[in-house]
Design a protein around this motif. Sequence first.
Motif, PDB file in Angstrom:
ATOM      1  N   LEU A  54       0.829  -1.208   0.000  1.00 48.09           N
ATOM      2  CA  LEU A  54       0.000   0.000   0.000  1.00 48.09           C
ATOM      3  C   LEU A  54       0.864   1.259   0.000  1.00 48.09           C
ATOM      4  CD1 LEU A  54      -2.771  -0.966   2.603  1.00 48.09           C
ATOM      5  CD2 LEU A  54      -3.044  -0.797   0.117  1.00 48.09           C
ATOM      6  N   ILE A  55       1.938   1.243   0.797  1.00 49.17           N
ATOM      7  CA  ILE A  55       2.837   2.396   0.849  1.00 49.17           C
ATOM      8  C   ILE A  55       3.539   2.588  -0.483  1.00 49.17           C
ATOM      9  CG2 ILE A  55       4.959   3.282   1.892  1.00 49.17           C
ATOM     10  CD1 ILE A  55       4.041   1.995   4.524  1.00 49.17           C
ATOM     11  N   ASP A  56       4.094   1.499  -1.031  1.00 55.58           N
ATOM     12  CA  ASP A  56       4.854   1.602  -2.277  1.00 55.58           C
ATOM     13  C   ASP A  56       3.969   2.012  -3.450  1.00 55.58           C
ATOM     14  OD1 ASP A  56       7.064   0.888  -0.847  1.00 55.58           O
ATOM     15  OD2 ASP A  56       7.233  -1.146  -1.659  1.00 55.58           O
ATOM     16  N   GLN A  57       2.679   1.667  -3.390  1.00 55.88           N
ATOM     17  CA  GLN A  57       1.746   2.057  -4.451  1.00 55.88           C
ATOM     18  C   GLN A  57       1.216   3.480  -4.265  1.00 55.88           C
ATOM     19  OE1 GLN A  57      -1.269  -0.985  -4.380  1.00 55.88           O
ATOM     20  NE2 GLN A  57      -0.034  -2.444  -5.551  1.00 55.88           N
ATOM     21  N   GLY A  58       1.588   4.116  -3.156  1.00 55.48           N
ATOM     22  CA  GLY A  58       1.173   5.486  -2.921  1.00 55.48           C
ATOM     23  C   GLY A  58      -0.262   5.653  -2.487  1.00 55.48           C
ATOM     24  N   VAL A  59      -0.865   4.580  -1.950  1.00 52.54           N
ATOM     25  CA  VAL A  59      -2.274   4.634  -1.575  1.00 52.54           C
ATOM     26  C   VAL A  59      -2.526   5.697  -0.506  1.00 52.54           C
ATOM     27  CG1 VAL A  59      -4.151   3.327  -0.495  1.00 52.54           C
ATOM     28  CG2 VAL A  59      -2.759   2.269  -2.274  1.00 52.54           C
ATOM     29  N   ILE A  60      -1.607   5.868   0.448  1.00 51.58           N
ATOM     30  CA  ILE A  60      -1.790   6.887   1.492  1.00 51.58           C
ATOM     31  C   ILE A  60      -0.875   8.087   1.269  1.00 51.58           C
ATOM     32  CG2 ILE A  60      -2.573   5.203   3.205  1.00 51.58           C
ATOM     33  CD1 ILE A  60       0.240   5.534   4.540  1.00 51.58           C
ATOM     34  N   GLY A  61      -0.286   8.173   0.084  1.00 49.19           N
ATOM     35  CA  GLY A  61       0.632   9.268  -0.181  1.00 49.19           C
ATOM     36  C   GLY A  61       1.942   9.101   0.559  1.00 49.19           C
ATOM     37  N   LYS A  62       2.718  10.149   0.650  1.00 50.21           N
ATOM     38  CA  LYS A  62       4.005  10.087   1.340  1.00 50.21           C
ATOM     39  C   LYS A  62       3.785   9.872   2.833  1.00 50.21           C
ATOM     40  CE  LYS A  62       8.066  12.893   2.430  1.00 50.21           C
ATOM     41  NZ  LYS A  62       8.983  11.740   2.344  1.00 50.21           N
ATOM     42  N   PRO A  63       4.400   8.843   3.433  1.00 49.94           N
ATOM     43  CA  PRO A  63       4.231   8.617   4.875  1.00 49.94           C
ATOM     44  C   PRO A  63       4.748   9.807   5.685  1.00 49.94           C
ATOM     45  CG  PRO A  63       5.133   6.665   3.818  1.00 49.94           C
ATOM     46  CD  PRO A  63       5.186   7.771   2.802  1.00 49.94           C
ATOM     47  N   THR A  64       4.039  10.101   6.768  1.00 54.57           N
ATOM     48  CA  THR A  64       4.433  11.195   7.647  1.00 54.57           C
ATOM     49  C   THR A  64       4.690  10.741   9.075  1.00 54.57           C
ATOM     50  OG1 THR A  64       2.105  11.689   8.130  1.00 54.57           O
ATOM     51  CG2 THR A  64       3.125  12.869   6.287  1.00 54.57           C
ATOM     52  N   GLY A  65       4.053   9.653   9.513  1.00 56.42           N
ATOM     53  CA  GLY A  65       4.218   9.221  10.892  1.00 56.42           C
ATOM     54  C   GLY A  65       3.716   7.814  11.116  1.00 56.42           C
ATOM     55  N   VAL A  66       3.984   7.314  12.316  1.00 56.25           N
ATOM     56  CA  VAL A  66       3.612   5.946  12.667  1.00 56.25           C
ATOM     57  C   VAL A  66       3.410   5.881  14.176  1.00 56.25           C
ATOM     58  CG1 VAL A  66       6.025   5.223  12.928  1.00 56.25           C
ATOM     59  CG2 VAL A  66       4.289   3.498  12.424  1.00 56.25           C
ATOM     60  N   THR A  67       2.534   5.002  14.605  1.00 51.92           N
ATOM     61  CA  THR A  67       2.384   4.761  16.041  1.00 51.92           C
ATOM     62  C   THR A  67       2.166   3.281  16.285  1.00 51.92           C
ATOM     63  OG1 THR A  67       1.180   5.414  18.044  1.00 51.92           O
ATOM     64  CG2 THR A  67      -0.120   5.122  16.051  1.00 51.92           C
ATOM     65  N   ALA A  68       2.691   2.775  17.387  1.00 52.07           N
ATOM     66  CA  ALA A  68       2.501   1.379  17.774  1.00 52.07           C
ATOM     67  C   ALA A  68       2.130   1.336  19.252  1.00 52.07           C
ATOM     68  CB  ALA A  68       3.762   0.562  17.529  1.00 52.07           C
ATOM     69  N   PHE A  69       1.233   0.414  19.590  1.00 48.67           N
ATOM     70  CA  PHE A  69       0.791   0.289  20.975  1.00 48.67           C
ATOM     71  C   PHE A  69       0.514  -1.177  21.279  1.00 48.67           C
ATOM     72  CE2 PHE A  69      -2.529  -0.271  24.115  1.00 48.67           C
ATOM     73  CZ  PHE A  69      -2.150   0.570  25.141  1.00 48.67           C
ATOM     74  N   VAL A  70       1.170  -1.703  22.283  1.00 53.34           N
ATOM     75  CA  VAL A  70       0.847  -3.038  22.783  1.00 53.34           C
ATOM     76  C   VAL A  70       0.721  -2.924  24.295  1.00 53.34           C
ATOM     77  CG1 VAL A  70       1.456  -5.457  22.942  1.00 53.34           C
ATOM     78  CG2 VAL A  70       2.100  -4.164  20.909  1.00 53.34           C
ATOM     79  N   GLY A  71      -0.506  -3.027  24.783  1.00 47.75           N
ATOM     80  CA  GLY A  71      -0.749  -2.958  26.214  1.00 47.75           C
ATOM     81  C   GLY A  71      -1.271  -4.282  26.728  1.00 47.75           C
ATOM     82  N   THR A  72      -0.503  -4.946  27.548  1.00 50.62           N
ATOM     83  CA  THR A  72      -0.898  -6.211  28.170  1.00 50.62           C
ATOM     84  C   THR A  72      -0.657  -6.088  29.668  1.00 50.62           C
ATOM     85  OG1 THR A  72       1.245  -7.360  28.210  1.00 50.62           O
ATOM     86  CG2 THR A  72       0.057  -7.336  26.110  1.00 50.62           C
ATOM     87  N   HIS A  73      -1.074  -7.094  30.416  1.00 46.85           N
ATOM     88  CA  HIS A  73      -0.716  -7.095  31.831  1.00 46.85           C
ATOM     89  C   HIS A  73       0.270  -8.220  32.126  1.00 46.85           C
ATOM     90  CE1 HIS A  73      -1.082  -5.933  36.043  1.00 46.85           C
ATOM     91  NE2 HIS A  73      -1.603  -4.833  35.551  1.00 46.85           N
ATOM     92  N   GLY A  74       1.305  -8.268  31.275  1.00 51.76           N
ATOM     93  CA  GLY A  74       2.396  -9.199  31.509  1.00 51.76           C
ATOM     94  C   GLY A  74       2.109 -10.605  31.058  1.00 51.76           C
ATOM     95  N   ILE A 126      -0.100   3.744  10.363  1.00 47.94           N
ATOM     96  CA  ILE A 126       0.836   4.500   9.541  1.00 47.94           C
ATOM     97  C   ILE A 126       0.062   5.652   8.927  1.00 47.94           C
ATOM     98  CG2 ILE A 126       2.531   4.415   7.678  1.00 47.94           C
ATOM     99  CD1 ILE A 126       2.096   1.224   8.014  1.00 47.94           C
ATOM    100  N   TYR A 127       0.585   6.859   9.081  1.00 49.82           N
ATOM    101  CA  TYR A 127      -0.093   8.047   8.584  1.00 49.82           C
ATOM    102  C   TYR A 127       0.631   8.580   7.354  1.00 49.82           C
ATOM    103  CZ  TYR A 127      -1.586   7.504  13.390  1.00 49.82           C
ATOM    104  OH  TYR A 127      -2.057   6.969  14.564  1.00 49.82           O
ATOM    105  N   GLY A 128      -0.156   8.990   6.359  1.00 44.14           N
ATOM    106  CA  GLY A 128       0.409   9.561   5.143  1.00 44.14           C
ATOM    107  C   GLY A 128      -0.281  10.852   4.776  1.00 44.14           C
ATOM    108  N   GLU A 129       0.253  11.550   3.798  1.00 46.10           N
ATOM    109  CA  GLU A 129      -0.315  12.824   3.378  1.00 46.10           C
ATOM    110  C   GLU A 129      -1.724  12.670   2.814  1.00 46.10           C
ATOM    111  OE1 GLU A 129       2.533  14.473   0.691  1.00 46.10           O
ATOM    112  OE2 GLU A 129       3.895  15.126   2.304  1.00 46.10           O
ATOM    113  N   GLU A 130      -2.084  11.432   2.387  1.00 44.99           N
ATOM    114  CA  GLU A 130      -3.380  11.237   1.758  1.00 44.99           C
ATOM    115  C   GLU A 130      -4.193  10.101   2.373  1.00 44.99           C
ATOM    116  OE1 GLU A 130      -3.070  10.975  -2.477  1.00 44.99           O
ATOM    117  OE2 GLU A 130      -1.605  12.606  -2.594  1.00 44.99           O
ATOM    118  N   GLY A 131      -3.767   9.559   3.504  1.00 46.50           N
ATOM    119  CA  GLY A 131      -4.544   8.479   4.094  1.00 46.50           C
ATOM    120  C   GLY A 131      -3.872   7.852   5.292  1.00 46.50           C
ATOM    121  N   THR A 132      -4.496   6.781   5.803  1.00 43.32           N
ATOM    122  CA  THR A 132      -4.033   6.077   7.009  1.00 43.32           C
ATOM    123  C   THR A 132      -4.151   4.578   6.787  1.00 43.32           C
ATOM    124  OG1 THR A 132      -4.705   7.851   8.508  1.00 43.32           O
ATOM    125  CG2 THR A 132      -4.524   5.650   9.459  1.00 43.32           C
ATOM    126  N   ILE A 133      -3.146   3.834   7.253  1.00 43.74           N
ATOM    127  CA  ILE A 133      -3.192   2.367   7.300  1.00 43.74           C
ATOM    128  C   ILE A 133      -3.294   1.970   8.765  1.00 43.74           C
ATOM    129  CG2 ILE A 133      -1.942   0.214   6.850  1.00 43.74           C
ATOM    130  CD1 ILE A 133      -0.498   1.699   4.570  1.00 43.74           C
TER     131      ILE A 133
END
Length: 387
Positions: free
Chosen positions: A137-157, A258-265
Amino acid sequence: MTRQFKVGLIGCGRISDIYLKNCQRFPLLDVVACAALDIEEAKAKAEKYQIPSAVTTQEIFENDEIECVLNLTIPAAHSEISLTALHAGKHVYSEKPFVTDLTDGQKILDLATEKSLLVGNAPDTFLGGRWQTCRELIDQGVIGKPTGVTAFVGTHGVERHHPNPDFYYKIGGGPLLDLGPYYLTAMVFLLGPIKSVSGMARRTFDQRMIENGPRYGEMMDVEVDTHVLSNLEFQSGEIGTMTMSFDVWDSEAPRFEIYGEEGTICIPDPDPVHGANIFGGEVWFRTKNNSRWTHQPRPTGRENWLIAENNSGFNDDCRGLGLLDLAHSVRTGAPHRANGVLAIHICEVMEGILKSAETGSNEIMKTSCERPLPMSNLSSNQYGATQ
């Protein structure tokens, strides 16, 4: 027909089962011997998976038939086993983490280069269909140029399901070192190497109780931070955040976006079909054309997400795919993706986050790596794998 790649396994703990199961799916791989500190444990694994011999670690190193050591020992032993294997003239593929000391990691890479051998390292989840779909999706430009990313894994061990969870809470453990490699490696695969990091961390409990198995009720001391936040700056300009925690009872936050200039994954939490496996599962995306922000009143729920088509293969738990990719590289000269240079970069990133959390500094990375190539829609059949 391509000659089989002969592998010797060292370390027959719980993680070895999925590796051995998958090695049997990959005709290129042939595990010919296994070793463990407890020879009875090695014999049991050999019998269960029809491995020809259960031997000592030294016999693995001395066996001229073995081309590669699959290093599934505890983290503290990774570097010693890998260096010994390289000195014996064998390629190495290890479970995460690559090393617990960056100096040892550089020794491994230097020795491998000197001897013209390959070094590989988990996690290899980024080779799975879910992450390959994100890359497409990124390489095909579906969300445009990537601008940012976030990851979250919350468990209780892990104390509710692991019978001996102590090492997760000792030096060398913790949520960042346990969970972080999966998401940091995916980030580098999608966006390229990381330039700088900063972090904050806390230890919520000084002791935790084992809640399963024969040790139920036993208290463990906690030596590491168990809730870790980080900021990430990529060499290509994107910025990101990551939270890895053993202190969260529940959450609705997505695992990865993953955030891009034209969309989000968006990578949602693993679904019931795939369970904890992150090789496969749905990949959602929205563009500016169907974003909820374009509508008034804004629609609620998830109905506006599009589901990306996943044609990449390897969507089940394919742990060991990185070993297969290494073997394929040895035989064909093709690029080796889950490689040691990538692994040491991820180790430095995590070390930098923890150092920043302690000192309040912004840490500039000294290592770098190539952005791993996509699998180019290599299917299971093209790798000679069975389902």
